[in-house]
Motif scaffolding. Structure first.
Motif, PDB file in Angstrom:
ATOM      1  N   MET A 107       4.682   6.895   1.923  1.00 43.63           N
ATOM      2  CA  MET A 107       4.834   7.872   0.842  1.00 43.63           C
ATOM      3  C   MET A 107       3.496   8.502   0.444  1.00 43.63           C
ATOM      4  O   MET A 107       3.452   9.635  -0.014  1.00 43.63           O
ATOM      5  CB  MET A 107       5.499   7.223  -0.370  1.00 43.63           C
ATOM      6  CG  MET A 107       6.889   6.678  -0.074  1.00 43.63           C
ATOM      7  SD  MET A 107       8.045   7.926   0.532  1.00 43.63           S
ATOM      8  CE  MET A 107       8.621   8.561  -1.010  1.00 43.63           C
ATOM      9  N   LYS A 108       2.414   7.770   0.642  1.00 42.34           N
ATOM     10  CA  LYS A 108       1.087   8.296   0.296  1.00 42.34           C
ATOM     11  C   LYS A 108       0.479   9.135   1.422  1.00 42.34           C
ATOM     12  O   LYS A 108      -0.597   9.712   1.249  1.00 42.34           O
ATOM     13  CB  LYS A 108       0.132   7.150  -0.051  1.00 42.34           C
ATOM     14  CG  LYS A 108       0.498   6.453  -1.344  1.00 42.34           C
ATOM     15  CD  LYS A 108      -0.467   5.308  -1.618  1.00 42.34           C
ATOM     16  CE  LYS A 108      -0.141   4.633  -2.933  1.00 42.34           C
ATOM     17  NZ  LYS A 108      -1.020   3.484  -3.179  1.00 42.34           N
ATOM     18  N   GLU A 156       0.800  -1.227   0.000  1.00 40.91           N
ATOM     19  CA  GLU A 156       0.000   0.000   0.000  1.00 40.91           C
ATOM     20  C   GLU A 156       0.837   1.284   0.000  1.00 40.91           C
ATOM     21  O   GLU A 156       0.273   2.365  -0.194  1.00 40.91           O
ATOM     22  CB  GLU A 156      -0.952  -0.027   1.197  1.00 40.91           C
ATOM     23  CG  GLU A 156      -1.913  -1.217   1.133  1.00 40.91           C
ATOM     24  CD  GLU A 156      -2.759  -1.350   2.385  1.00 40.91           C
ATOM     25  OE1 GLU A 156      -3.121  -0.320   2.982  1.00 40.91           O
ATOM     26  OE2 GLU A 156      -3.064  -2.506   2.771  1.00 40.91           O
ATOM     27  N   ASN A 157       2.128   1.194   0.232  1.00 36.59           N
ATOM     28  CA  ASN A 157       3.037   2.348   0.191  1.00 36.59           C
ATOM     29  C   ASN A 157       2.508   3.513   1.043  1.00 36.59           C
ATOM     30  O   ASN A 157       2.531   4.670   0.630  1.00 36.59           O
ATOM     31  CB  ASN A 157       3.273   2.783  -1.252  1.00 36.59           C
ATOM     32  CG  ASN A 157       4.539   3.597  -1.410  1.00 36.59           C
ATOM     33  OD1 ASN A 157       5.387   3.641  -0.521  1.00 36.59           O
ATOM     34  ND2 ASN A 157       4.661   4.266  -2.539  1.00 36.59           N
ATOM     35  N   LYS A 158       2.023   3.199   2.221  1.00 34.71           N
ATOM     36  CA  LYS A 158       1.339   4.181   3.063  1.00 34.71           C
ATOM     37  C   LYS A 158       2.217   5.354   3.493  1.00 34.71           C
ATOM     38  O   LYS A 158       1.728   6.483   3.600  1.00 34.71           O
ATOM     39  CB  LYS A 158       0.776   3.504   4.314  1.00 34.71           C
ATOM     40  CG  LYS A 158      -0.441   2.645   4.050  1.00 34.71           C
ATOM     41  CD  LYS A 158      -0.971   2.067   5.354  1.00 34.71           C
ATOM     42  CE  LYS A 158      -2.254   1.309   5.141  1.00 34.71           C
ATOM     43  NZ  LYS A 158      -2.781   0.785   6.415  1.00 34.71           N
ATOM     44  N   SER A 207      -0.607   8.017   4.391  1.00 33.60           N
ATOM     45  CA  SER A 207      -1.690   7.350   5.117  1.00 33.60           C
ATOM     46  C   SER A 207      -1.192   6.396   6.208  1.00 33.60           C
ATOM     47  O   SER A 207      -1.967   5.662   6.793  1.00 33.60           O
ATOM     48  CB  SER A 207      -2.607   6.601   4.144  1.00 33.60           C
ATOM     49  OG  SER A 207      -1.877   5.632   3.417  1.00 33.60           O
TER      50      SER A 207
END
Length: 169
Positions: free
Chosen positions: A91-92, A87-89, A94
């Motif tokens: 960097m996003k 989900e790359n949270k 979240s």
């Protein structure tokens, strides 16, 4: 395997349910695969370079590190893979810790990011976007000729960090 983790074709939940703990042999296998073919033929490389004292010392450090794995708890491994790989949270924007959002924009300290050209674990294109996400005015992004672990074992990381820190002290 990274591609299979990202696209969900590797059944991580089944693996964790079967083992509970991510076994040390799995961690070692992953790191050896990342460093292939060097890590799959460590003794051949040692014999071929036995007369090179520096190589032998580095070989011993790397081999000791590869064999000194500890088991991951299944839940931590699941969260690590889901949050950071799938989900790359971070960097996003979240990702949360104890319910509080981690915002890279809140980073205002001087920042040094070192990326390795031959890194198979954290690619340059994965770490470079961080430079746009942090608020630091003093940001340095360096790309060096090394791999993920060889950056540390070669001494390059220490030398680069020392130069960068000394120029700011």
């Amino acid at each position: 395997m990274d591609g299979r983790l990202k696209n969900g074709s590797f059944n991580l939940d089944r693996f964790i349910d079967v083992y509970g703990l991510i076994p040390t042999w799995f961690n070692e296998g992953v790191f050896r695969a990342i460093n292939a073919p060097i890590s799959y033929s460590p003794y051949v490389n040692l014999i071929k370079n036995a007369d090179n004292k520096r190589f032998v010392e580095k070989w011993h450090l790397m081999d000791s590190w590869l064999q000194d794995q500890v088991p991951f708890t299944g839940g931590v491994f699941r969260q690590l893979v889901n949050d950071f790989i799938k989900e790359n949270k971070l960097m996003k924007g979240s990702f949360t810790v104890h319910g509080k959002k981690v915002d890279l924009e809140n980073i205002t300290a001087n920042l040094l990011v070192i990326s390795s050209k031959n890194d198979n674990l954290v690619l340059e294109e994965q770490s470079r976007p961080m430079m746009d996400l942090v608020s630091s005015e003093d940001k340095t992004f360096l790309v060096v000729e090394a791999g993920h672990t060889s950056l540390a074992f070669s001494g390059k990381m220490g030398t680069l960090a020392d130069q960068w820190l000394c120029s700011r002290s």
